[in-house]
Design a protein around this motif. Structure first.
Motif, PDB file in Angstrom:
ATOM      1  N   ALA A  20       0.833  -1.203   0.000  1.00  0.00           N
ATOM      2  CA  ALA A  20       0.000   0.000   0.000  1.00  0.00           C
ATOM      3  C   ALA A  20       0.868   1.254   0.000  1.00  0.00           C
ATOM      4  O   ALA A  20       0.568   2.242  -0.691  1.00  0.00           O
ATOM      5  N   GLY A  21       1.965   1.231   0.758  1.00  0.00           N
ATOM      6  CA  GLY A  21       2.894   2.358   0.768  1.00  0.00           C
ATOM      7  C   GLY A  21       3.555   2.557  -0.586  1.00  0.00           C
ATOM      8  O   GLY A  21       3.751   3.690  -1.037  1.00  0.00           O
ATOM      9  N   ILE A  22       3.891   1.456  -1.260  1.00  0.00           N
ATOM     10  CA  ILE A  22       4.480   1.545  -2.598  1.00  0.00           C
ATOM     11  C   ILE A  22       3.483   2.152  -3.569  1.00  0.00           C
ATOM     12  O   ILE A  22       3.839   3.012  -4.391  1.00  0.00           O
ATOM     13  N   ASP A  23       2.217   1.720  -3.488  1.00  0.00           N
ATOM     14  CA  ASP A  23       1.188   2.274  -4.369  1.00  0.00           C
ATOM     15  C   ASP A  23       1.035   3.777  -4.167  1.00  0.00           C
ATOM     16  O   ASP A  23       0.906   4.539  -5.134  1.00  0.00           O
ATOM     17  N   ARG A  24       1.063   4.223  -2.903  1.00  0.00           N
ATOM     18  CA  ARG A  24       0.969   5.661  -2.628  1.00  0.00           C
ATOM     19  C   ARG A  24       2.160   6.404  -3.215  1.00  0.00           C
ATOM     20  O   ARG A  24       2.009   7.493  -3.790  1.00  0.00           O
ATOM     21  N   GLU A  25       3.354   5.821  -3.076  1.00  0.00           N
ATOM     22  CA  GLU A  25       4.548   6.493  -3.591  1.00  0.00           C
ATOM     23  C   GLU A  25       4.550   6.534  -5.116  1.00  0.00           C
ATOM     24  O   GLU A  25       4.938   7.543  -5.707  1.00  0.00           O
ATOM     25  N   ILE A  26       4.096   5.464  -5.764  1.00  0.00           N
ATOM     26  CA  ILE A  26       4.015   5.452  -7.229  1.00  0.00           C
ATOM     27  C   ILE A  26       3.022   6.506  -7.705  1.00  0.00           C
ATOM     28  O   ILE A  26       3.256   7.190  -8.712  1.00  0.00           O
ATOM     29  N   ALA A  27       1.924   6.685  -6.976  1.00  0.00           N
ATOM     30  CA  ALA A  27       0.909   7.665  -7.375  1.00  0.00           C
ATOM     31  C   ALA A  27       1.418   9.097  -7.247  1.00  0.00           C
ATOM     32  O   ALA A  27       0.988   9.984  -7.999  1.00  0.00           O
ATOM     33  N   THR A  28       2.344   9.355  -6.323  1.00  0.00           N
ATOM     34  CA  THR A  28       2.780  10.735  -6.085  1.00  0.00           C
ATOM     35  C   THR A  28       4.103  11.082  -6.754  1.00  0.00           C
ATOM     36  O   THR A  28       4.390  12.269  -6.918  1.00  0.00           O
ATOM     37  N   ARG A  29       4.910  10.090  -7.139  1.00  0.00           N
ATOM     38  CA  ARG A  29       6.222  10.398  -7.709  1.00  0.00           C
ATOM     39  C   ARG A  29       6.099  10.899  -9.146  1.00  0.00           C
ATOM     40  O   ARG A  29       5.328  10.382  -9.950  1.00  0.00           O
ATOM     41  N   PHE A  30       6.920  11.908  -9.449  1.00  0.00           N
ATOM     42  CA  PHE A  30       6.874  12.536 -10.761  1.00  0.00           C
ATOM     43  C   PHE A  30       7.327  11.584 -11.858  1.00  0.00           C
ATOM     44  O   PHE A  30       6.753  11.572 -12.951  1.00  0.00           O
ATOM     45  N   ASP A  31       8.363  10.781 -11.598  1.00  0.00           N
ATOM     46  CA  ASP A  31       8.883   9.897 -12.640  1.00  0.00           C
ATOM     47  C   ASP A  31       7.932   8.736 -12.962  1.00  0.00           C
ATOM     48  O   ASP A  31       8.071   8.093 -13.996  1.00  0.00           O
ATOM     49  N   PHE A  32       6.927   8.477 -12.117  1.00  0.00           N
ATOM     50  CA  PHE A  32       5.934   7.447 -12.400  1.00  0.00           C
ATOM     51  C   PHE A  32       4.628   8.038 -12.938  1.00  0.00           C
ATOM     52  O   PHE A  32       3.671   7.310 -13.162  1.00  0.00           O
ATOM     53  N   LYS A  33       4.591   9.343 -13.149  1.00  0.00           N
ATOM     54  CA  LYS A  33       3.364  10.009 -13.597  1.00  0.00           C
ATOM     55  C   LYS A  33       2.957   9.496 -14.980  1.00  0.00           C
ATOM     56  O   LYS A  33       3.744   9.472 -15.905  1.00  0.00           O
ATOM     57  N   GLY A  34       1.726   9.057 -15.107  1.00  0.00           N
ATOM     58  CA  GLY A  34       1.205   8.570 -16.377  1.00  0.00           C
ATOM     59  C   GLY A  34       1.669   7.168 -16.753  1.00  0.00           C
ATOM     60  O   GLY A  34       1.413   6.718 -17.870  1.00  0.00           O
ATOM     61  N   SER A  35       2.322   6.478 -15.866  1.00  0.00           N
ATOM     62  CA  SER A  35       2.793   5.127 -16.187  1.00  0.00           C
ATOM     63  C   SER A  35       1.764   4.086 -15.754  1.00  0.00           C
ATOM     64  O   SER A  35       0.844   4.372 -14.988  1.00  0.00           O
ATOM     65  N   LYS A  36       1.939   2.878 -16.245  1.00  0.00           N
ATOM     66  CA  LYS A  36       1.035   1.772 -15.900  1.00  0.00           C
ATOM     67  C   LYS A  36       1.643   0.879 -14.823  1.00  0.00           C
ATOM     68  O   LYS A  36       1.340  -0.306 -14.769  1.00  0.00           O
ATOM     69  N   CYS A  37       2.511   1.415 -13.995  1.00  0.00           N
ATOM     70  CA  CYS A  37       3.194   0.621 -12.969  1.00  0.00           C
ATOM     71  C   CYS A  37       2.229   0.251 -11.849  1.00  0.00           C
ATOM     72  O   CYS A  37       1.435   1.085 -11.404  1.00  0.00           O
ATOM     73  N   SER A  38       2.324  -1.012 -11.409  1.00  0.00           N
ATOM     74  CA  SER A  38       1.477  -1.456 -10.303  1.00  0.00           C
ATOM     75  C   SER A  38       2.161  -2.596  -9.546  1.00  0.00           C
ATOM     76  O   SER A  38       3.021  -3.288 -10.087  1.00  0.00           O
ATOM     77  N   VAL A  39       1.731  -2.767  -8.291  1.00  0.00           N
ATOM     78  CA  VAL A  39       2.237  -3.834  -7.424  1.00  0.00           C
ATOM     79  C   VAL A  39       1.023  -4.462  -6.752  1.00  0.00           C
ATOM     80  O   VAL A  39       0.252  -3.782  -6.088  1.00  0.00           O
ATOM     81  N   LYS A  40       0.845  -5.776  -6.942  1.00  0.00           N
ATOM     82  CA  LYS A  40      -0.286  -6.500  -6.353  1.00  0.00           C
ATOM     83  C   LYS A  40       0.225  -7.791  -5.721  1.00  0.00           C
ATOM     84  O   LYS A  40       1.173  -8.392  -6.201  1.00  0.00           O
ATOM     85  N   ARG A  41      -0.450  -8.232  -4.639  1.00  0.00           N
ATOM     86  CA  ARG A  41      -0.082  -9.492  -3.994  1.00  0.00           C
ATOM     87  C   ARG A  41      -1.207 -10.499  -4.174  1.00  0.00           C
ATOM     88  O   ARG A  41      -2.376 -10.208  -3.943  1.00  0.00           O
TER      89      ARG A  41
END
Length: 161
Positions: A20-41
């Motif tokens: 969940a923390g990784i998802d929050r960081e991916i959503a707020t980081r500039f270098d991940f903006k507009g990307s399809k990156c995701s982490v699921k368990r």
């Protein structure tokens, strides 16, 4: 008779919190903006999806950092080879190592026997039970285990007199 168990367990609730923390960081980081990156368990695996190899390596670092913050050893992660996915993305499965497998159990038993300690080791499924007549022998066995180079994190539980 004094005894303890050697196990390898992960707190899956803490793994979920780290994701969940990784998802929050991916959503707020500039270098991940507009990307399809995701982490699921899913059960015992974490599925990573990234746009390219660079973002996949960044997600690896995020995963290690967030798990370490949650007091989970990153050595419990078993990274599989990345594969091409739809939409020109990369998909990678990361297995969570839990339980002492048969090969590792045999290696641990052999190491304890080679140390000439007066202890008995019994394999009980995915756990090992170590018993001895003296508490000092058990503590010496734990010291031997900690001295080994094992790629999987181990815990020593149920230390009983």
């Amino acid at each position: 008779m004094p005894s303890f168990d050697i196990v390898s367990r992960l707190d899956l609730a803490e793994v979920d919190n780290a994701i969940a923390g990784i998802d929050r960081e991916i959503a707020t980081r500039f270098d991940f903006k507009g990307s399809k990156c995701s982490v699921k368990r899913d059960e015992g695996t974490i599925n990573l999806v990234a746009d390219d190899d660079l973002k996949l390596r960044q997600i690896h670092e995020l995963l290690k950092v967030h798990l370490t913050r949650r007091k989970i050893d990153p050595a419990a992660l078993d990274f599989k080879t990345p594969e091409k996915a739809s939409g020109n993305t990369l998909r990678q499965a990361v297995a969570l190592r839990q339980g002492v497998d048969a090969e590792l159990a045999r290696r641990l038993v052999r190491e304890i026997k080679d140390s000439k300690l007066k202890v008995q080791v019994a394999i009980q499924g995915t756990e090992l039970r170590v018993t001895a007549k003296k508490r000092d022998d058990l503590q010496a066995a734990i010291a031997v285990m900690r001295g080994l180079k094992i790629e999987q994190p181990l815990q020593y539980l149920n230390f009983r007199e």
